[in-house]
Write an enzyme that holds these catalytic residues in place. Structure first.
Site, PDB file in Angstrom:
ATOM      1  N   ASP A  33       0.812  -1.221   0.000  1.00 42.70           N
ATOM      2  CA  ASP A  33       0.000   0.000   0.000  1.00 42.70           C
ATOM      3  C   ASP A  33       0.842   1.267   0.000  1.00 42.70           C
ATOM      4  OD1 ASP A  33       1.038  -0.059   2.532  1.00 42.70           O
ATOM      5  OD2 ASP A  33      -0.886   0.016   3.586  1.00 42.70           O
ATOM      6  N   GLN A  90      12.905  26.328   2.798  1.00 48.86           N
ATOM      7  CA  GLN A  90      11.560  26.899   2.955  1.00 48.86           C
ATOM      8  C   GLN A  90      11.433  27.424   4.384  1.00 48.86           C
ATOM      9  OE1 GLN A  90       8.311  24.469   1.491  1.00 48.86           O
ATOM     10  NE2 GLN A  90       9.640  23.443   0.015  1.00 48.86           N
ATOM     11  N   ASP A 160      26.698  34.387  -4.797  1.00 48.01           N
ATOM     12  CA  ASP A 160      26.125  35.620  -4.257  1.00 48.01           C
ATOM     13  C   ASP A 160      26.847  35.964  -2.959  1.00 48.01           C
ATOM     14  OD1 ASP A 160      24.738  34.302  -1.974  1.00 48.01           O
ATOM     15  OD2 ASP A 160      23.485  33.464  -3.562  1.00 48.01           O
ATOM     16  N   LYS A 184      23.758  38.714  -7.595  1.00 51.29           N
ATOM     17  CA  LYS A 184      22.638  37.895  -8.064  1.00 51.29           C
ATOM     18  C   LYS A 184      21.327  38.599  -7.745  1.00 51.29           C
ATOM     19  CE  LYS A 184      21.629  33.914  -6.029  1.00 51.29           C
ATOM     20  NZ  LYS A 184      21.735  32.466  -5.674  1.00 51.29           N
TER      21      LYS A 184
END
Length: 282
Positions: A33, A90, A160, A184
Site C-alpha cells: 500500500d 523553505q 552571491d 545575483k
C-alpha cells in the site's frame, strides 16, 4: 551506536569508522500500500546516533521511525544528525496561507530526539525551529581537499554575497588565492540574473563554491559568464550535491572541468566526507 537512514549509508559507515563506534543493522521495507517501515532489530545501546539526510518525504518518515525504534529499545539519549536537512530552504512564507515548512519538519524531528546536528543548512537560523538543542556543523573546509594542487592564481567565487563565507572557508583551507562573489538578482521563483564580479579572471583558475547545487541553472549561468572572460579552468564545489534532473549535464556544457561535493547527499561527485566535521561536533 550509529544508525543510518537509507540515503546516508556510506556516510554513516564512514562516521562509525571515524568515531570507532558500532554500526547498527537497519532494515528498510515497503508495503504494497506504499507504507514504509524502517527498523533497527539489532540495536543494543543506551545512546543512538541516527544519521539521515532527509532528501525526500520517505527519508523524513524513515528518520521518525528510527527515532521511535531506538526509544522502544530503551535508548536513553538520541542524537539526530541531518547531513542534509530537507525543506531547510523553505524558512519563510512568500504568500498568505503558506507554511514555514522547515519549522514544521523541525518540530516533528524534535519529538524523537535529544539533540540535532545539521551540516551547512542554507540558513543557520533554521536551527531555532527545533524544540531541542540544535546546531549547524560547518563542513565547507572539506571542499578544499579534492581540488588540484596546481591551481593557477585561483579565484574562489560565490554565486552571491550571502554564500561568501563558504568561499572564504574553502580558500583559507586551500591556502592561497582570493575570494569574490557574483551579484545575483532573483527575477522570479525560477529566474535569476547574474552580474560578474570585477575580479580579473583572465587565465586564472576559478573555483565556484556554494552550499547546494539543485538544478544547476544558476551555477551554469555563472560559469558561462566566466567563459566569456577568458577564464582558465573552472571547478565547482558544493557541500550538498543534489544535482536534480540534468544539472550535471548543464554544468558540463557550460565548461566545468570537475564538480566536487561531499557525502551529505551521496552522489557520483561526492569526493570527500563530512564525517570528520560531524565527529568533532559529536
Amino acid at each position: 551506536m550509529i544508525l543510518s537512514g537509507s540515503a546516508s549509508q556510506s556516510l554513516a559507515a564512514t562516521l562509525a569508522d571515524e568515531m570507532d563506534e558500532s554500526l547498527a543493522s537497519v532494515e528498510y521495507r515497503s508495503f504494497p500500500d506504499g507504507e514504509l517501515l524502517a527498523s533497527a532489530p539489532g540495536f543494543e545501546d543506551t545512546r543512538a546516533i541516527i544519521v539521515a539526510s532527509t532528501i525526500s518525504s520517505d527519508a523524513h518518515l524513515e528518520l521518525l521511525q528510527l527515532q521511535d525504534a531506538v526509544r522502544e529499545w530503551g535508548a536513553e539519549e538520541v542524537v539526530t544528525v541531518l547531513p542534509y536537512m530537507g525543506y531547510a530552504r523553505q524558512d519563510k512564507t512568500f504568500e498568505r496561507g503558506q507554511p514555514i515548512s522547515s519549522r514544521a519538519v523541525a518540530r516533528a524531528i524534535s519529538t524523537g530526539t535529544d539533540r540535532v546536528l545539521t551540516v551547512n543548512p542554507h540558513e543557520t537560523a533554521v536551527c531555532d525551529f527545533f524544540d531541542v538543542p540544535a546546531e549547524p556543523v560547518d563542513a565547507a573546509g572539506r571542499l578544499a581537499d579534492p581540488l588540484p594542487d596546481d591551481l593557477t592564481e585561483p579565484v574562489f567565487l560565490s554565486p552571491d554575497e550571502g554564500a561568501l563565507d563558504i568561499a572564504d572557508t574553502v580558500q583559507a583551507t586551500y591556502g592561497r588565492g582570493v575570494t569574490d562573489y557574483f551579484e545575483k538578482k532573483r527575477l522570479s521563483g525560477t529566474e535569476v540574473e547574474m552580474t560578474p564580479s570585477d575580479t580579473d579572471v583572465t587565465g586564472r583558475d576559478v573555483v565556484i563554491t556554494d552550499d547546494i547545487i539543485a538544478t544547476g541553472s544558476t551555477m551554469s549561468e555563472a560559469v558561462s559568464l566566466l567563459q566569456n572572460r577568458d577564464v582558465g579552468r573552472v571547478f565547482v564545489t558544493c557541500v550538498h550535491p543534489m544535482l536534480a534532473r540534468n544539472a550535471r549535464t548543464k554544468l558540463a556544457k557550460a565548461g566545468v572541468e570537475a564538480v566536487y561535493g561531499t557525502d551529505t547527499i551521496e552522489r557520483a561527485v561526492s569526493q570527500v566526507s563530512v564525517a570528520p566535521a560531524i565527529a568533532d561536533a559529536l
